[in-house]
Design a protein around this motif. Structure first.
Motif, PDB file in Angstrom:
ATOM      1  N   VAL A  83     -10.123 -16.487  -3.527  1.00 54.25           N
ATOM      2  CA  VAL A  83      -8.719 -15.790  -3.362  1.00 54.25           C
ATOM      3  C   VAL A  83      -7.741 -16.952  -2.432  1.00 54.25           C
ATOM      4  CG1 VAL A  83      -7.246 -13.998  -2.440  1.00 54.25           C
ATOM      5  CG2 VAL A  83      -9.198 -13.547  -3.731  1.00 54.25           C
ATOM      6  N   PHE A  84      -8.390 -17.200  -1.261  1.00 59.13           N
ATOM      7  CA  PHE A  84      -7.623 -18.236  -0.332  1.00 59.13           C
ATOM      8  C   PHE A  84      -7.322 -19.603  -0.865  1.00 59.13           C
ATOM      9  CE2 PHE A  84      -9.454 -15.232   2.757  1.00 59.13           C
ATOM     10  CZ  PHE A  84      -8.261 -14.717   3.259  1.00 59.13           C
ATOM     11  N   ALA A  85      -8.446 -19.954  -1.778  1.00 60.37           N
ATOM     12  CA  ALA A  85      -8.123 -21.275  -2.535  1.00 60.37           C
ATOM     13  C   ALA A  85      -6.622 -21.332  -3.509  1.00 60.37           C
ATOM     14  CB  ALA A  85      -9.353 -21.580  -3.370  1.00 60.37           C
ATOM     15  N   ASP A  86      -6.566 -20.028  -4.105  1.00 58.95           N
ATOM     16  CA  ASP A  86      -5.467 -19.905  -4.807  1.00 58.95           C
ATOM     17  C   ASP A  86      -4.357 -19.838  -4.075  1.00 58.95           C
ATOM     18  OD1 ASP A  86      -6.831 -20.152  -7.379  1.00 58.95           O
ATOM     19  OD2 ASP A  86      -7.145 -17.992  -7.614  1.00 58.95           O
ATOM     20  N   PHE A  87      -4.327 -19.098  -2.866  1.00 59.61           N
ATOM     21  CA  PHE A  87      -3.212 -18.767  -2.191  1.00 59.61           C
ATOM     22  C   PHE A  87      -2.617 -20.254  -1.478  1.00 59.61           C
ATOM     23  CE2 PHE A  87      -1.562 -17.508   2.053  1.00 59.61           C
ATOM     24  CZ  PHE A  87      -0.416 -16.601   1.409  1.00 59.61           C
ATOM     25  N   LEU A  88      -3.555 -21.150  -1.057  1.00 60.25           N
ATOM     26  CA  LEU A  88      -3.295 -22.212  -0.558  1.00 60.25           C
ATOM     27  C   LEU A  88      -3.119 -23.543  -1.604  1.00 60.25           C
ATOM     28  CD1 LEU A  88      -4.967 -22.301   2.835  1.00 60.25           C
ATOM     29  CD2 LEU A  88      -2.941 -21.771   2.312  1.00 60.25           C
ATOM     30  N   SER A  89      -2.688 -23.127  -2.934  1.00 59.50           N
ATOM     31  CA  SER A  89      -2.528 -24.094  -3.982  1.00 59.50           C
ATOM     32  C   SER A  89      -0.893 -24.143  -4.264  1.00 59.50           C
ATOM     33  CB  SER A  89      -3.371 -23.627  -5.217  1.00 59.50           C
ATOM     34  OG  SER A  89      -2.894 -24.327  -6.357  1.00 59.50           O
ATOM     35  N   TYR A  90      -0.410 -25.232  -4.506  1.00 62.35           N
ATOM     36  CA  TYR A  90       0.815 -25.506  -4.940  1.00 62.35           C
ATOM     37  C   TYR A  90       1.351 -24.754  -6.175  1.00 62.35           C
ATOM     38  CZ  TYR A  90       1.979 -29.309  -1.572  1.00 62.35           C
ATOM     39  OH  TYR A  90       1.992 -29.934  -0.340  1.00 62.35           O
ATOM     40  N   HIS A  91       0.233 -24.864  -7.176  1.00 61.57           N
ATOM     41  CA  HIS A  91       0.459 -24.117  -8.460  1.00 61.57           C
ATOM     42  C   HIS A  91       0.228 -22.530  -8.303  1.00 61.57           C
ATOM     43  CE1 HIS A  91      -0.534 -28.386 -10.000  1.00 61.57           C
ATOM     44  NE2 HIS A  91       0.598 -28.457  -9.551  1.00 61.57           N
ATOM     45  N   THR A  92      -0.881 -22.147  -7.680  1.00 61.61           N
ATOM     46  CA  THR A  92      -1.282 -20.702  -7.851  1.00 61.61           C
ATOM     47  C   THR A  92      -0.636 -20.018  -6.473  1.00 61.61           C
ATOM     48  OG1 THR A  92      -3.316 -21.059  -7.049  1.00 61.61           O
ATOM     49  CG2 THR A  92      -3.262 -21.161  -9.366  1.00 61.61           C
ATOM     50  N   GLY A  93      -0.386 -20.470  -5.598  1.00 61.94           N
ATOM     51  CA  GLY A  93      -0.049 -19.940  -4.518  1.00 61.94           C
ATOM     52  C   GLY A  93       1.259 -19.000  -4.582  1.00 61.94           C
ATOM     53  N   PRO A  94       2.287 -19.679  -5.144  1.00 59.25           N
ATOM     54  CA  PRO A  94       3.677 -19.047  -5.464  1.00 59.25           C
ATOM     55  C   PRO A  94       3.423 -17.578  -6.205  1.00 59.25           C
ATOM     56  CG  PRO A  94       4.158 -21.241  -5.696  1.00 59.25           C
ATOM     57  CD  PRO A  94       2.587 -21.174  -5.883  1.00 59.25           C
ATOM     58  N   THR A  95       2.438 -17.585  -7.071  1.00 58.75           N
ATOM     59  CA  THR A  95       2.327 -16.565  -8.089  1.00 58.75           C
ATOM     60  C   THR A  95       1.899 -15.207  -7.359  1.00 58.75           C
ATOM     61  OG1 THR A  95      -0.092 -17.079  -8.565  1.00 58.75           O
ATOM     62  CG2 THR A  95       1.581 -18.028  -9.996  1.00 58.75           C
ATOM     63  N   PHE A  96       1.479 -15.664  -5.899  1.00 61.20           N
ATOM     64  CA  PHE A  96       1.216 -14.087  -5.192  1.00 61.20           C
ATOM     65  C   PHE A  96       2.459 -13.500  -5.154  1.00 61.20           C
ATOM     66  CE2 PHE A  96      -2.874 -16.328  -4.490  1.00 61.20           C
ATOM     67  CZ  PHE A  96      -3.756 -15.457  -4.193  1.00 61.20           C
ATOM     68  N   PHE A  97       3.383 -13.862  -4.964  1.00 60.19           N
ATOM     69  CA  PHE A  97       4.923 -13.309  -4.862  1.00 60.19           C
ATOM     70  C   PHE A  97       4.977 -12.384  -6.004  1.00 60.19           C
ATOM     71  CE2 PHE A  97       5.666 -16.671  -1.963  1.00 60.19           C
ATOM     72  CZ  PHE A  97       6.227 -16.049  -0.837  1.00 60.19           C
ATOM     73  N   ILE A 112       2.572 -12.586   2.658  1.00 57.39           N
ATOM     74  CA  ILE A 112       2.724 -13.652   1.736  1.00 57.39           C
ATOM     75  C   ILE A 112       3.695 -14.733   1.908  1.00 57.39           C
ATOM     76  CG2 ILE A 112       3.135 -14.455  -0.783  1.00 57.39           C
ATOM     77  CD1 ILE A 112       1.931 -11.525  -1.497  1.00 57.39           C
ATOM     78  N   MET A 113       4.990 -14.356   2.470  1.00 54.21           N
ATOM     79  CA  MET A 113       6.136 -15.391   2.818  1.00 54.21           C
ATOM     80  C   MET A 113       5.512 -16.325   4.016  1.00 54.21           C
ATOM     81  SD  MET A 113       9.161 -16.545   1.986  1.00 54.21           S
ATOM     82  CE  MET A 113       9.870 -15.274   1.288  1.00 54.21           C
ATOM     83  N   TYR A 114       5.137 -15.516   4.894  1.00 51.91           N
ATOM     84  CA  TYR A 114       4.560 -16.324   5.972  1.00 51.91           C
ATOM     85  C   TYR A 114       3.252 -17.201   5.964  1.00 51.91           C
ATOM     86  CZ  TYR A 114       2.989 -17.733  10.954  1.00 51.91           C
ATOM     87  OH  TYR A 114       2.417 -18.141  11.905  1.00 51.91           O
ATOM     88  N   GLY A 115       2.323 -16.658   5.274  1.00 50.71           N
ATOM     89  CA  GLY A 115       1.174 -17.309   4.845  1.00 50.71           C
ATOM     90  C   GLY A 115       1.071 -18.283   4.106  1.00 50.71           C
ATOM     91  N   PHE A 116       1.816 -18.140   2.971  1.00 54.50           N
ATOM     92  CA  PHE A 116       1.849 -19.237   2.063  1.00 54.50           C
ATOM     93  C   PHE A 116       2.683 -20.432   2.475  1.00 54.50           C
ATOM     94  CE2 PHE A 116       4.424 -21.269  -1.455  1.00 54.50           C
ATOM     95  CZ  PHE A 116       3.310 -21.981  -2.052  1.00 54.50           C
ATOM     96  N   PHE A 117       4.000 -20.324   3.180  1.00 51.98           N
ATOM     97  CA  PHE A 117       4.728 -21.376   3.460  1.00 51.98           C
ATOM     98  C   PHE A 117       4.178 -22.049   4.762  1.00 51.98           C
ATOM     99  CE2 PHE A 117       8.224 -19.352   0.656  1.00 51.98           C
ATOM    100  CZ  PHE A 117       8.377 -20.433   0.032  1.00 51.98           C
ATOM    101  N   TYR A 118       3.538 -21.315   5.589  1.00 52.06           N
ATOM    102  CA  TYR A 118       2.887 -21.797   6.578  1.00 52.06           C
ATOM    103  C   TYR A 118       1.752 -22.716   6.335  1.00 52.06           C
ATOM    104  CZ  TYR A 118       0.073 -22.275  11.142  1.00 52.06           C
ATOM    105  OH  TYR A 118      -0.495 -22.584  11.964  1.00 52.06           O
ATOM    106  N   GLY A 119       0.956 -22.195   5.247  1.00 58.77           N
ATOM    107  CA  GLY A 119      -0.364 -22.784   4.832  1.00 58.77           C
ATOM    108  C   GLY A 119       0.341 -24.316   3.955  1.00 58.77           C
TER     109      GLY A 119
END
Length: 212
Positions: free
Chosen positions: A75-89, A126-133
């Motif tokens: 899950v965290f690998a997907d979250f910190l991915s350029y391609h799958t991270g935004p899909t958490f939104f 998600i907003m804070y975590g993804f863009f910070y990551g």
């Protein structure tokens, strides 16, 4: 019998491991079509899609929660991915779309409020975590490699919160003005994100080769 059950469970856990985080887009799309058909007067289709959406939302909640418990690293690998991270939104967007359905189709204001709270809280995380990551990640991709269409999902999620907040405000007279002000804030945040992200997308479209 036991072997079949074992095979089923193994297949299920494998599917959960590979579950894309953006599957909540199903709830987003179904909800949008349901609300559109409701506004056009096709009530049977609207309520049918509303029922499907409720089932899909609950199932995806369970599957994603199971994935987070069983495979947190994936899950965290997907979250910190350029391609799958935004899909958490898709999760906050889906929550708010379903909340809007609950208000418009079933007049379930409390359900809409609960889903709105879920949407806002998940959006904040998600907003804070993804863009910070993405800001501190060591291995950065170029604009050509990293920017994909999914990067528009933060915009969609932000606008969905604004819309659902507006619908909730119309049914809560005492704090109507406060909620409308919050809805305006989210609308403006979404507008800023739109200008920023769409500008990058246009730059990518016209500055890099899209088809090899």
């Amino acid at each position: 019998m036991l072997s079949k059950r074992k095979v089923f469970l193994e297949k299920l856990t494998e599917d959960i491991y590979h579950l894309p985080p953006g599957y909540f887009a199903l709830v987003m799309a179904t909800g949008i079509v349901s609300i559109a058909t409701h506004n056009l007067g096709f009530e049977k289709i609207a309520y049918l899609l509303f029922g499907i959406n409720i089932i899909a939302y609950i199932l995806l909640w369970g599957l994603n929660l199971g994935r987070f418990i069983l495979y947190p690293r994936a899950v965290f690998a997907d979250f910190l991915s350029y391609h799958t991270g935004p899909t958490f939104f898709t999760f906050p967007a889906a929550s708010c779309v379903l909340g809007s359905q609950s208000i418009l189709l079933a007049n379930q204001i409390i359900t809409g409020e609960i889903l709105l709270v879920i949407g806002v809280m998940s959006w904040l995380g998600i907003m804070y975590g993804f863009f910070y990551g993405m800001a501190i990640i060591q291995k950065k991709l170029s604009l050509e490699e990293g920017l994909v269409g999914a990067w528009s999902l933060p915009i969609v999620a932000t606008f969905s919160i604004s819309i659902t907040t507006t619908l909730v405000a119309t049914n809560l007279v005492k704090i109507k003005e406060d909620l409308l002000f919050i809805a305006l804030i989210f609308f403006l945040i979404g507008s800023v994100l739109y200008v920023f992200i769409i500008s990058l997308m246009f730059y990518r479209f016209f500055s890099f080769v899209l088809i090899q």
